[in-house]
Motif scaffolding. Structure first.
Motif, mmCIF file in Angstrom:
data_model
loop_
_atom_site.group_PDB
_atom_site.id
_atom_site.type_symbol
_atom_site.label_atom_id
_atom_site.label_comp_id
_atom_site.label_asym_id
_atom_site.label_seq_id
_atom_site.Cartn_x
_atom_site.Cartn_y
_atom_site.Cartn_z
ATOM 1 N N GLU A 170 0.845 -1.195 0.000
ATOM 2 C CA GLU A 170 0.000 0.000 0.000
ATOM 3 C C GLU A 170 0.880 1.244 0.000
ATOM 4 O O GLU A 170 1.935 1.288 0.650
ATOM 5 C CB GLU A 170 -0.911 0.028 1.237
ATOM 6 C CG GLU A 170 -1.913 -1.097 1.312
ATOM 7 C CD GLU A 170 -3.196 -0.800 0.526
ATOM 8 O OE1 GLU A 170 -3.271 0.280 -0.106
ATOM 9 O OE2 GLU A 170 -4.106 -1.642 0.566
ATOM 10 N N ARG A 171 0.408 2.279 -0.712
ATOM 11 C CA ARG A 171 1.078 3.574 -0.745
ATOM 12 C C ARG A 171 -0.013 4.644 -0.801
ATOM 13 O O ARG A 171 -0.897 4.582 -1.669
ATOM 14 C CB ARG A 171 2.005 3.692 -1.964
ATOM 15 C CG ARG A 171 3.299 2.902 -1.847
ATOM 16 C CD ARG A 171 3.918 2.635 -3.191
ATOM 17 N NE ARG A 171 3.065 1.764 -3.992
ATOM 18 C CZ ARG A 171 3.029 0.438 -3.845
ATOM 19 N NH1 ARG A 171 3.792 -0.149 -2.937
ATOM 20 N NH2 ARG A 171 2.222 -0.292 -4.596
ATOM 21 N N ILE A 172 0.069 5.617 0.097
ATOM 22 C CA ILE A 172 -0.992 6.626 0.223
ATOM 23 C C ILE A 172 -0.472 7.983 -0.243
ATOM 24 O O ILE A 172 0.623 8.413 0.139
ATOM 25 C CB ILE A 172 -1.470 6.724 1.679
ATOM 26 C CG1 ILE A 172 -2.036 5.382 2.155
ATOM 27 C CG2 ILE A 172 -2.520 7.825 1.832
ATOM 28 C CD1 ILE A 172 -2.330 5.336 3.643
ATOM 29 N N TYR A 173 -1.291 8.665 -1.045
ATOM 30 C CA TYR A 173 -0.980 10.026 -1.487
ATOM 31 C C TYR A 173 -2.096 10.953 -1.032
ATOM 32 O O TYR A 173 -3.284 10.680 -1.254
ATOM 33 C CB TYR A 173 -0.853 10.087 -3.014
ATOM 34 C CG TYR A 173 -0.646 11.487 -3.547
ATOM 35 C CD1 TYR A 173 0.611 12.083 -3.527
ATOM 36 C CD2 TYR A 173 -1.712 12.215 -4.065
ATOM 37 C CE1 TYR A 173 0.806 13.368 -4.010
ATOM 38 C CE2 TYR A 173 -1.527 13.507 -4.559
ATOM 39 C CZ TYR A 173 -0.261 14.074 -4.532
ATOM 40 O OH TYR A 173 -0.073 15.353 -5.015
ATOM 41 N N LEU A 174 -1.733 12.056 -0.392
ATOM 42 C CA LEU A 174 -2.684 13.056 0.091
ATOM 43 C C LEU A 174 -2.355 14.391 -0.570
ATOM 44 O O LEU A 174 -1.207 14.841 -0.537
ATOM 45 C CB LEU A 174 -2.582 13.204 1.609
ATOM 46 C CG LEU A 174 -2.742 11.920 2.440
ATOM 47 C CD1 LEU A 174 -2.353 12.190 3.891
ATOM 48 C CD2 LEU A 174 -4.171 11.405 2.356
ATOM 49 N N ASP A 175 -3.363 15.033 -1.163
ATOM 50 C CA ASP A 175 -3.163 16.314 -1.848
ATOM 51 C C ASP A 175 -4.158 17.305 -1.242
ATOM 52 O O ASP A 175 -5.349 17.272 -1.530
ATOM 53 C CB ASP A 175 -3.413 16.142 -3.346
ATOM 54 C CG ASP A 175 -2.827 17.281 -4.165
ATOM 55 O OD1 ASP A 175 -2.847 18.422 -3.669
ATOM 56 O OD2 ASP A 175 -2.352 17.026 -5.286
ATOM 57 N N ALA A 229 -10.500 12.097 6.813
ATOM 58 C CA ALA A 229 -9.739 11.280 5.862
ATOM 59 C C ALA A 229 -8.764 10.360 6.584
ATOM 60 O O ALA A 229 -8.666 9.163 6.271
ATOM 61 C CB ALA A 229 -8.998 12.185 4.886
ATOM 62 N N LEU A 230 -8.040 10.900 7.551
ATOM 63 C CA LEU A 230 -7.054 10.081 8.263
ATOM 64 C C LEU A 230 -7.734 9.018 9.121
ATOM 65 O O LEU A 230 -7.198 7.915 9.296
ATOM 66 C CB LEU A 230 -6.160 10.976 9.117
ATOM 67 C CG LEU A 230 -5.282 11.967 8.340
ATOM 68 C CD1 LEU A 230 -4.431 12.787 9.301
ATOM 69 C CD2 LEU A 230 -4.403 11.252 7.322
ATOM 70 N N GLU A 231 -8.905 9.331 9.649
ATOM 71 C CA GLU A 231 -9.640 8.336 10.425
ATOM 72 C C GLU A 231 -10.069 7.180 9.521
ATOM 73 O O GLU A 231 -9.974 6.008 9.919
ATOM 74 C CB GLU A 231 -10.861 8.984 11.078
ATOM 75 C CG GLU A 231 -11.621 8.079 12.031
ATOM 76 C CD GLU A 231 -10.799 7.665 13.247
ATOM 77 O OE1 GLU A 231 -11.021 6.531 13.745
ATOM 78 O OE2 GLU A 231 -9.950 8.462 13.696
ATOM 79 N N SER A 235 -2.091 22.846 12.868
ATOM 80 C CA SER A 235 -2.846 21.718 13.424
ATOM 81 C C SER A 235 -2.989 20.596 12.395
ATOM 82 O O SER A 235 -2.985 19.408 12.758
ATOM 83 C CB SER A 235 -4.227 22.188 13.881
ATOM 84 O OG SER A 235 -4.953 22.772 12.809
ATOM 85 N N THR A 236 -3.090 20.945 11.118
ATOM 86 C CA THR A 236 -3.175 19.944 10.054
ATOM 87 C C THR A 236 -1.843 19.232 9.873
ATOM 88 O O THR A 236 -1.797 18.006 9.723
ATOM 89 C CB THR A 236 -3.619 20.621 8.739
ATOM 90 O OG1 THR A 236 -4.919 21.179 8.924
ATOM 91 C CG2 THR A 236 -3.648 19.628 7.598
ATOM 92 N N LEU A 237 -0.755 19.990 9.886
ATOM 93 C CA LEU A 237 0.572 19.372 9.783
ATOM 94 C C LEU A 237 0.795 18.406 10.945
ATOM 95 O O LEU A 237 1.384 17.333 10.765
ATOM 96 C CB LEU A 237 1.659 20.453 9.779
ATOM 97 C CG LEU A 237 1.585 21.531 8.692
ATOM 98 C CD1 LEU A 237 2.780 22.469 8.809
ATOM 99 C CD2 LEU A 237 1.516 20.907 7.309
ATOM 100 N N LYS A 238 0.342 18.788 12.117
ATOM 101 C CA LYS A 238 0.494 17.930 13.294
ATOM 102 C C LYS A 238 -0.267 16.620 13.123
ATOM 103 O O LYS A 238 0.260 15.532 13.417
ATOM 104 C CB LYS A 238 0.014 18.668 14.543
ATOM 105 C CG LYS A 238 0.287 17.948 15.857
ATOM 106 C CD LYS A 238 -0.070 18.858 17.032
ATOM 107 C CE LYS A 238 0.354 18.232 18.359
ATOM 108 N NZ LYS A 238 -0.402 17.013 18.673
ATOM 109 N N GLN A 239 -1.493 16.705 12.628
ATOM 110 C CA GLN A 239 -2.266 15.481 12.393
ATOM 111 C C GLN A 239 -1.589 14.581 11.370
ATOM 112 O O GLN A 239 -1.538 13.356 11.542
ATOM 113 C CB GLN A 239 -3.675 15.838 11.927
ATOM 114 C CG GLN A 239 -4.559 16.457 12.997
ATOM 115 C CD GLN A 239 -5.947 16.762 12.476
ATOM 116 O OE1 GLN A 239 -6.760 15.845 12.263
ATOM 117 N NE2 GLN A 239 -6.231 18.027 12.255
#
Length: 326
Positions: A33-38, A112-114, A138-142
Motif C-alpha cells: 500500500e502507498r498513500i498520497y494526500l493532496d 480522511a485520516l480516520e 494543526s493539520t501538519l500535526k495530524q
C-alpha cells in the motif's frame, strides 16, 4: 476555464513528479500500500503562462506514477470545485481508489485520516500547496502523527514568509487581529512575533526576517513534530524575486538522500528555466511590436551550454535554534 501558471510552478511540479517516482519505487518491495494526500488539489486544466502549453496538475502527476502506483489517493478541494475535480479524475482514471473531500482541508483531514487509520503503517506522502496561508499547523500535526511506530508522513509544503510579511506593517500601523490569527494558525505558536519585533526595531531587514520565519517553521517541524530533516527549496519569479519556499520534511534516510539530490538538480535547473521564461516574454513583446528574431536567446545559449561533472549547488543546512523566545 484554464488557469495559467509561471515557470516556477512547472519546476516545482517536476520536483514533485521525480520524488513521487522515487518514493513509490523505494517502497515497492516492502509495502503493498502507498498513500498520497493532496490538500489543495486544484483543477486539471492548467497552462504555462508564457508558452501556453498544458501543465499536469499535482493530482494528475500522482495518478500517473505507475512503478508501482499509489494505491490510495485522497484529494481535498473547496466545495464548489470538488465535484468538477472528482468527475475529471474519475473519467481519466477509472477503477483507481480515489476520493475527493469537499471543503476546508484543515477540517476534512481528520475524517480522511480516520478512514485510513487501518493503513497507518503504509508509506504516506502529503503535498500541501495552498495559494496563501490556508495550511494550518494543526493539520501538519495530524499528518505527522498519522503513521505508527515512529514513522512519519512525508510532507512537501509550500511556505511563504513573503505572503504574511505583507500583513505585518513596519510603518506604525497596528496589526489586525485577523492577520495575527492567520499567522498564529500557520506556525501553531506566537513565537513569530519576536521576529516581527526585531524587524520593527530594525535589528533585522526584510530579507533577514524572511529567513528567520523560514527557519522557525523548519525548527518546529523538526523539534515539535519530530521530523529528522527539512529541506527548503526557494522559488523565484522572472524578476528574480523570491516567491515562496517548498519545504520537504522526512524522517527517512532514503527520502533525505533522494530529495537532497533532486533539490541540487533543481538549483541547477531553475535559473535556466527563469532565463528561458524571461527570454520568451521578451520575444513575445518584440514580435508584438514587429521585431522578429530567427533564434531565441534561450535556444542559442542552450546550444552553447556544456555541462560536465557534478555540481553541488544545494547543500542541506539544518535549521538553527531560534535565539528569541525558545
Amino acid at each position: 476555464m484554464s488557469r495559467t501558471w509561471g515557470y516556477w510552478t512547472r519546476g516545482k511540479l517536476e520536483v514533485l513528479r521525480d520524488y513521487l517516482n522515487a518514493f513509490t519505487t523505494a517502497t515497492k518491495n516492502n509495502s503493498r500500500e502507498r498513500i498520497y494526500l493532496d490538500l489543495f488539489a486544484g483543477g486539471t486544466d492548467n497552462l504555462d503562462r508564457v508558452t501556453k502549453k498544458g501543465i499536469q496538475s499535482s493530482a494528475q502527476i500522482a495518478l500517473s506514477i505507475d512503478d508501482p502506483p499509489f494505491t490510495r489517493l485522497r484529494f481535498f478541494e473547496v466545495a464548489d470545485k470538488a465535484q468538477e475535480l472528482e468527475s475529471a479524475l474519475a473519467t481519466e482514471h477509472p477503477g483507481r481508489d480515489i476520493k475527493i473531500y469537499p471543503g476546508d482541508c484543515n477540517h476534512q483531514i481528520q475524517h480522511a485520516l480516520e478512514e485510513l487509520k487501518h493503513l497507518s503503517w503504509a508509506p504516506t506522502f502529503a503535498f500541501i500547496d495552498p495559494n496563501c496561508m490556508e495550511a494550518k499547523w494543526s493539520t501538519l500535526k495530524q499528518l505527522s502523527e498519522f503513521r505508527t511506530k515512529g514513522r512519519k508522513t512525508e510532507l512537501f509544503l509550500l511556505f511563504s514568509p513573503q505572503m504574511f510579511s505583507r500583513l505585518l506593517p513596519t510603518t506604525g500601523q497596528p496589526l489586525r487581529p485577523e492577520d495575527i490569527e492567520s499567522i498564529n494558525g500557520v506556525f501553531g505558536t506566537q513565537t513569530w512575533r519576536n521576529i516581527y519585533k526585531m524587524r520593527l526595531d530594525e535589528s533585522l531587514d526584510g530579507g533577514q526576517a524572511r529567513e528567520e520565519y523560514l527557519n522557525l517553521m523548519r525548527w518546529r517541524l523538526e523539534n515539535e513534530l519530530g521530523y529528522r530533516w527539512t529541506h527548503p527549496l526557494e522559488l523565484k519569479n522572472t524578476r528574480g524575486s523570491s516567491i515562496y519556499f517548498m519545504i520537504f520534511a522526512t524522517s527517512h534516510k532514503a527520502g533525505n538522500g533522494i530529495m537532497s539530490h533532486l533539490y541540487n538538480t533543481a538549483a541547477d535547473k531553475f535559473p535556466d528555466m527563469r532565463k528561458e521564461a524571461v527570454n520568451r516574454i521578451r520575444q513575445a513583446e518584440e514580435e508584438s511590436s514587429g521585431v522578429m528574431r530567427l533564434f531565441s536567446d534561450a535556444t542559442v545559449s542552450g546550444a552553447r551550454q556544456e555541462r560536465s561533472g557534478t555540481r553541488y549547488l544545494y547543500v542541506h543546512q539544518p535549521p538553527h535554534k531560534p535565539s528569541f523566545g525558545y
